[in-house]
Structures are given as structure tokens and as C-alpha cells.
Design a protein around this motif. Structure first.
Motif, mmCIF file in Angstrom:
data_model
loop_
_atom_site.group_PDB
_atom_site.id
_atom_site.type_symbol
_atom_site.label_atom_id
_atom_site.label_comp_id
_atom_site.label_asym_id
_atom_site.label_seq_id
_atom_site.Cartn_x
_atom_site.Cartn_y
_atom_site.Cartn_z
ATOM 1 N N MET A 88 -37.112 2.766 -89.985
ATOM 2 C CA MET A 88 -37.154 3.789 -88.968
ATOM 3 C C MET A 88 -37.881 5.014 -89.503
ATOM 4 O O MET A 88 -37.711 5.388 -90.652
ATOM 5 N N SER A 89 -38.560 5.637 -88.591
ATOM 6 C CA SER A 89 -39.324 6.816 -88.999
ATOM 7 C C SER A 89 -38.430 8.053 -88.973
ATOM 8 O O SER A 89 -37.331 8.044 -88.429
ATOM 9 N N ALA A 90 -38.943 9.111 -89.558
ATOM 10 C CA ALA A 90 -38.200 10.373 -89.600
ATOM 11 C C ALA A 90 -37.994 10.902 -88.184
ATOM 12 O O ALA A 90 -36.944 11.472 -87.862
ATOM 13 N N ARG A 91 -38.967 10.680 -87.342
ATOM 14 C CA ARG A 91 -38.873 11.139 -85.951
ATOM 15 C C ARG A 91 -37.725 10.422 -85.233
ATOM 16 O O ARG A 91 -36.971 11.037 -84.480
ATOM 17 N N THR A 92 -37.568 9.137 -85.455
ATOM 18 C CA THR A 92 -36.503 8.357 -84.832
ATOM 19 C C THR A 92 -35.146 8.863 -85.311
ATOM 20 O O THR A 92 -34.211 8.997 -84.512
ATOM 21 N N TRP A 93 -35.026 9.167 -86.609
ATOM 22 C CA TRP A 93 -33.775 9.694 -87.144
ATOM 23 C C TRP A 93 -33.439 11.053 -86.525
ATOM 24 O O TRP A 93 -32.271 11.327 -86.218
ATOM 25 N N ILE A 94 -34.430 11.868 -86.348
ATOM 26 C CA ILE A 94 -34.210 13.187 -85.744
ATOM 27 C C ILE A 94 -33.742 13.025 -84.300
ATOM 28 O O ILE A 94 -32.794 13.692 -83.864
ATOM 29 N N ILE A 95 -34.381 12.129 -83.568
ATOM 30 C CA ILE A 95 -33.997 11.895 -82.170
ATOM 31 C C ILE A 95 -32.566 11.361 -82.108
ATOM 32 O O ILE A 95 -31.755 11.806 -81.287
ATOM 33 N N LEU A 96 -32.230 10.416 -82.989
ATOM 34 C CA LEU A 96 -30.864 9.880 -83.026
ATOM 35 C C LEU A 96 -29.851 10.967 -83.375
ATOM 36 O O LEU A 96 -28.749 11.014 -82.807
ATOM 37 N N ALA A 97 -30.212 11.836 -84.301
ATOM 38 C CA ALA A 97 -29.318 12.931 -84.684
ATOM 39 C C ALA A 97 -29.117 13.895 -83.514
ATOM 40 O O ALA A 97 -27.988 14.334 -83.251
ATOM 41 N N ILE A 98 -30.171 14.208 -82.808
ATOM 42 C CA ILE A 98 -30.072 15.101 -81.648
ATOM 43 C C ILE A 98 -29.215 14.467 -80.558
ATOM 44 O O ILE A 98 -28.341 15.118 -79.978
ATOM 45 N N VAL A 99 -29.425 13.171 -80.303
ATOM 46 C CA VAL A 99 -28.631 12.455 -79.300
ATOM 47 C C VAL A 99 -27.157 12.462 -79.711
ATOM 48 O O VAL A 99 -26.265 12.694 -78.883
ATOM 49 N N ALA A 100 -26.885 12.228 -80.984
ATOM 50 C CA ALA A 100 -25.491 12.226 -81.465
ATOM 51 C C ALA A 100 -24.851 13.600 -81.288
ATOM 52 O O ALA A 100 -23.701 13.707 -80.860
ATOM 53 N N VAL A 101 -25.595 14.660 -81.612
ATOM 54 C CA VAL A 101 -25.072 16.017 -81.461
ATOM 55 C C VAL A 101 -24.819 16.329 -79.987
ATOM 56 O O VAL A 101 -23.791 16.905 -79.627
ATOM 57 N N VAL A 102 -25.735 15.917 -79.111
ATOM 58 C CA VAL A 102 -25.561 16.159 -77.672
ATOM 59 C C VAL A 102 -24.342 15.404 -77.147
ATOM 60 O O VAL A 102 -23.522 15.960 -76.400
#
Length: 193
Positions: free
Chosen positions: A1-15
Motif C-alpha cells: 500500500m502506498s503512503a497515500r492509501t495509508w493516509i486515506i485509511l487513517a482519515i477514514v478511521a478518524v472520521v
């Protein structure tokens, strides 16, 4: 997974975390308020039955005026002390409410014990029906109090533990007061004639 995917997953988890948490405190508080309303409903039912019970007993026991006066006064006192959702966090208000309700319960117990002296009263269908309704109401009060205690426990655990403590701070939510046994509650009341 790319860094962008991890960031998106982290944002989704926080939301998801934020959406789930932001609604929990108000939902639990409404549960506490609804449970408290049911407790008050059952106390009101008991209070509404008392005048009928007193009138029925009066017809048979004119000379037990002190017992009847005690019940009437305890009922009046109990209806003066109220708890609203706004002061469910106030331990002193809860103690006053519990004391007034305990005084009424004690007066009713004495009234029921006094009725044992009057065989005609014990056999009266109105008295039997009222006594049965009052006993049922006392059971309903116990159930409503149990449900309230459970709702307060859920709410208090949420506002005192992570991450709910964060949301509680944002809302200004305070722990709610639960019922506690009144002093001497473990000792059965003494009935003297």
C-alpha cells in the motif's frame, strides 16, 4: 500500500471514530433522562393511588387517624421534592428525593400493617384491589430504578473513560447520580401497635 492509501485509511478511521463518539454521549444522556422519566412515572402512579387507598381505609378505621395523617403528609412531602434531568448530577438533590420517597414507603408499610388489625378492611374488595395495585407499583418502581441505575452506569462509564471523556469534555457532560440505599435500608422497619 502506498503512503497515500495509508493516509486515506487513517482519515477514514478518524472520521468514523469522531462520528461514532460524537453521538454516544447525547444518546446515553437521553437514555438516562428517559429512564429517570420512567422512575418518576412510577412514583406518580403510586402517589395517585394513595388518596384512594386512604379513603378506603378511612371508612374502616376512623380511629387510626395518625397513620392516615402520616401517609398523607409523606405523600405531600414526596411530591414536593423533584429531580429534573438538569439536576441528575446533584448528589444532594438525589439524597433529598430518596429520603422523601423512603418516608412515603415507610408510611405505606405502616398503613398496610395497620390494616391487619381490621378483618373487615382486609376483606374489602376495594382495599384488596388498591393494595394489589400498590404492591405492583412498588415492584414497577424497583424495576424502573434498576433500569435507571443501568443507564447511569453506561453513561458514567462513557464520560469517565477514553475516548468518551474527550467528548464529555466537549459537551460539558458530568457524571449522573445513581440511587443509593438509604441509611438503615438493610434493616426492616419495625411495626408497632
Amino acid at each position: 500500500m502506498s503512503a497515500r492509501t495509508w493516509i486515506i485509511l487513517a482519515i477514514v478511521a478518524v472520521v468514523i471514530f469522531a462520528i461514532g463518539g460524537i453521538n454516544t454521549i447525547p444518546r446515553l444522556e437521553e437514555g438516562v433522562n428517559a429512564s429517570w422519566a420512567q422512575v418518576q412515572n412510577e412514583y406518580q402512579r403510586r402517589s395517585d393511588l394513595i388518596p384512594n387507598l386512604v379513603e378506603t381505609v378511612k371508612g374502616y378505621a376512623n380511629f387510626e387517624k395518625q397513620t392516615l395523617t402520616d401517609v398523607i403528609n409523606a405523600r405531600a412531602s414526596a411530591t414536593k421534592v423533584t429531580i429534573t434531568p438538569e439536576n441528575l448530577s446533584d448528589p444532594e438533590a438525589m439524597k433529598k428525593f430518596e429520603a422523601a420517597q423512603g418516608q412515603l414507603s415507610s408510611a405505606l408499610s405502616h398503613l398496610m400493617a395497620v390494616s391487619e388489625r381490621y378483618p373487615d378492611l382486609k376483606a374489602n374488595q376495594n382495599f384488596i384491589a388498591l393494595q394489589s395495585q400498590l404492591e405492583g407499583t412498588e415492584n414497577r418502581i424497583a424495576v424502573a430504578r434498576r433500569d435507571y441505575i443501568a443507564a447511569v452506569q453506561d453513561y458514567n462509564v462513557r464520560v469517565r473513560t477514553f475516548p468518551g471523556v474527550l467528548w464529555a469534555h466537549i459537551y460539558g457532560a458530568q457524571p449522573k447520580q445513581s440511587f443509593t440505599a438509604t441509611e438503615g435500608a438493610a434493616t426492616p422497619p419495625a411495626v408497632k401497635f
